[in-house]
Design a protein around this motif. Structure first.
Motif, PDB file in Angstrom:
ATOM      1  N   UNK A 168       0.829  -1.205   0.000  1.00 27.64           N
ATOM      2  CA  UNK A 168       0.000   0.000   0.000  1.00 27.64           C
ATOM      3  C   UNK A 168       0.866   1.259   0.000  1.00 27.64           C
ATOM      4  N   UNK A 169       2.006   1.191   0.664  1.00 31.07           N
ATOM      5  CA  UNK A 169       2.943   2.317   0.628  1.00 31.07           C
ATOM      6  C   UNK A 169       3.520   2.482  -0.776  1.00 31.07           C
ATOM      7  N   UNK A 170       3.783   1.365  -1.462  1.00 32.60           N
ATOM      8  CA  UNK A 170       4.256   1.437  -2.844  1.00 32.60           C
ATOM      9  C   UNK A 170       3.200   2.089  -3.739  1.00 32.60           C
ATOM     10  N   UNK A 171       1.935   1.730  -3.547  1.00 33.79           N
ATOM     11  CA  UNK A 171       0.867   2.351  -4.323  1.00 33.79           C
ATOM     12  C   UNK A 171       0.769   3.843  -4.022  1.00 33.79           C
ATOM     13  N   UNK A 172       0.986   4.196  -2.769  1.00 37.79           N
ATOM     14  CA  UNK A 172       0.976   5.610  -2.378  1.00 37.79           C
ATOM     15  C   UNK A 172       2.100   6.367  -3.083  1.00 37.79           C
ATOM     16  N   UNK A 173       3.281   5.772  -3.149  1.00 31.70           N
ATOM     17  CA  UNK A 173       4.396   6.404  -3.860  1.00 31.70           C
ATOM     18  C   UNK A 173       4.054   6.598  -5.338  1.00 31.70           C
ATOM     19  N   UNK A 174       3.439   5.577  -5.944  1.00 34.20           N
ATOM     20  CA  UNK A 174       3.100   5.665  -7.367  1.00 34.20           C
ATOM     21  C   UNK A 174       2.045   6.738  -7.640  1.00 34.20           C
ATOM     22  N   UNK A 175       1.112   6.913  -6.700  1.00 38.76           N
ATOM     23  CA  UNK A 175       0.016   7.847  -6.914  1.00 38.76           C
ATOM     24  C   UNK A 175       0.336   9.267  -6.477  1.00 38.76           C
ATOM     25  N   UNK A 176       1.078   9.419  -5.370  1.00 44.13           N
ATOM     26  CA  UNK A 176       1.248  10.735  -4.760  1.00 44.13           C
ATOM     27  C   UNK A 176       2.640  11.330  -4.911  1.00 44.13           C
ATOM     28  N   UNK A 177       3.656  10.484  -5.011  1.00 45.67           N
ATOM     29  CA  UNK A 177       5.026  10.994  -5.088  1.00 45.67           C
ATOM     30  C   UNK A 177       5.701  10.520  -6.373  1.00 45.67           C
ATOM     31  N   UNK A 178       4.907  10.414  -7.403  1.00 43.20           N
ATOM     32  CA  UNK A 178       5.415   9.943  -8.692  1.00 43.20           C
ATOM     33  C   UNK A 178       6.447  10.911  -9.258  1.00 43.20           C
ATOM     34  N   UNK A 179       6.282  12.205  -8.955  1.00 44.11           N
ATOM     35  CA  UNK A 179       7.185  13.211  -9.502  1.00 44.11           C
ATOM     36  C   UNK A 179       8.573  13.170  -8.866  1.00 44.11           C
TER      37      UNK A 179
END
Length: 320
Positions: A168-179
């Motif tokens: 879920x943290x990986x998904x958060x990185x992909x969605x919110x901190x992709x930049x």
């Protein structure tokens, strides 16, 4: 589909909250109030007042939480408290990354466990041109911002959010901190998994599957290229030793003969949990053991002294 559903739920929630506030703020009119219905209407009015304050509290809680985020039509909206910053970034503007985070993580763990200890022993520094260098991992900065607090508790180092699993943290990185991904060079550490035996680490049963000679030869060639580029033999004795080590540690196992297994030279030494537990128990119970022995010996001495006194008192005096 997921983003549309999220946006719809968000809009329905806002509509429901607006209706609740409208109903809560409406008070009974004097024309509808008579003496007979006054207690009932007063009770309804009090309930609405409580509902109004409850709704306002819910709104306050939502906007007080840091980085409350909603996805709507592919646009990321981040509401940050105490800063007054609105960041709107479209995911479509960012370059698409075709790199497996899971396999990149496995590759880095292999480097960290089966290569770094021997490099530290030789005091050797990898060149940034080497594909094994940390700067060539696009997920390295995000992985550094992970905190495994407890078994079911992972924390994002950027926004301090808590998640119950790493995925879920990986998904958060992909969605919110992709930049924040390091996509400038376009290199992916997962591309080296064939040479580094990621499949064996992720699934040890993979060695039992049928071997593909062409794939084994291709992985061996990639592995030898890594040894030549990361540890050039013309850079000194340390590089020469590590070049030979890399061939034995990683490349020799790329064969269908099954004669050699990966990581034949071993890896980072880890302290056994069982050994630590036994050491702690010994340190805890050793003083207790000595205390029990000391109390037992003191009790035995006391009993011996009492027996001597009793025996002296029970003796008959000799006749003169």
């Amino acid at each position: 589909m997921g983003k549309t559903r999220t946006c719809a739920v968000y809009n329905i929630f806002l509509l429901w909250m607006t209706l609740q506030l409208y109903c809560a703020t409406s008070s009974p009119s004097q024309s509808q109030t008579d003496q007979r219905d006054a207690p009932r209407l007063r009770f309804i009015y009090d309930v609405k007042e409580i509902g109004k304050y409850a709704c306002l509290s819910v709104f306050t809680m939502f906007f007080a939480f840091k980085s409350w985020e909603v996805d709507c039509d592919g646009i990321m909206v981040v509401l940050c408290d105490h800063k007054g910053i609105d960041v709107a970034a479209s995911r479509e503007e960012q370059p698409e990354v075709h790199c497996s985070r899971e396999r990149s993580r496995a590759a880095w763990k292999i480097i960290e466990e089966y290569l770094m200890p021997f490099m530290e022993k030789q005091k050797y520094q990898l060149s940034s041109q080497c594909r094994l260098h940390p700067s060539n991992d696009i997920f390295r900065d995000q992985e550094k911002h992970k905190s495994h607090i407890d078994i079911n508790e992972w924390r994002c180092g950027y926004c301090k959010k808590i998640f119950r699993a790493e995925k879920y943290l990986d998904q958060h990185f992909d969605n919110r901190h992709y930049n924040l991904l390091n996509v400038s060079h376009g290199k992916c550490l997962a591309d080296l998994c064939g040479a580094l035996h990621c499949d064996f680490v992720m699934n040890p049963q993979s060695l039992k599957t049928k071997c593909n000679p062409a794939a084994a030869a291709r992985n061996r060639h990639l592995c030898e290229n890594l040894a030549d580029s990361c540890f050039p033999i013309n850079e000194g004795p340390s590089a020469t030793r590590l070049h030979e080590f890399f061939l034995r540690q990683f490349c020799d196992a790329h064969t269908c003969s099954r004669a050699r297994k990966p990581f034949s030279r071993g890896g980072r030494k880890r302290t056994s949990v069982f050994y630590l537990a036994i050491s702690v128990l010994v340190l805890m119970f050793l003083p207790l053991f000595y205390l029990i022995v000391y109390l037992y010996q003191r009790e035995m001495k006391t009993q011996t002294t009492q027996l001597k006194r009793i025996s002296k008192q029970g003796r008959k005096p000799k006749p003169s």
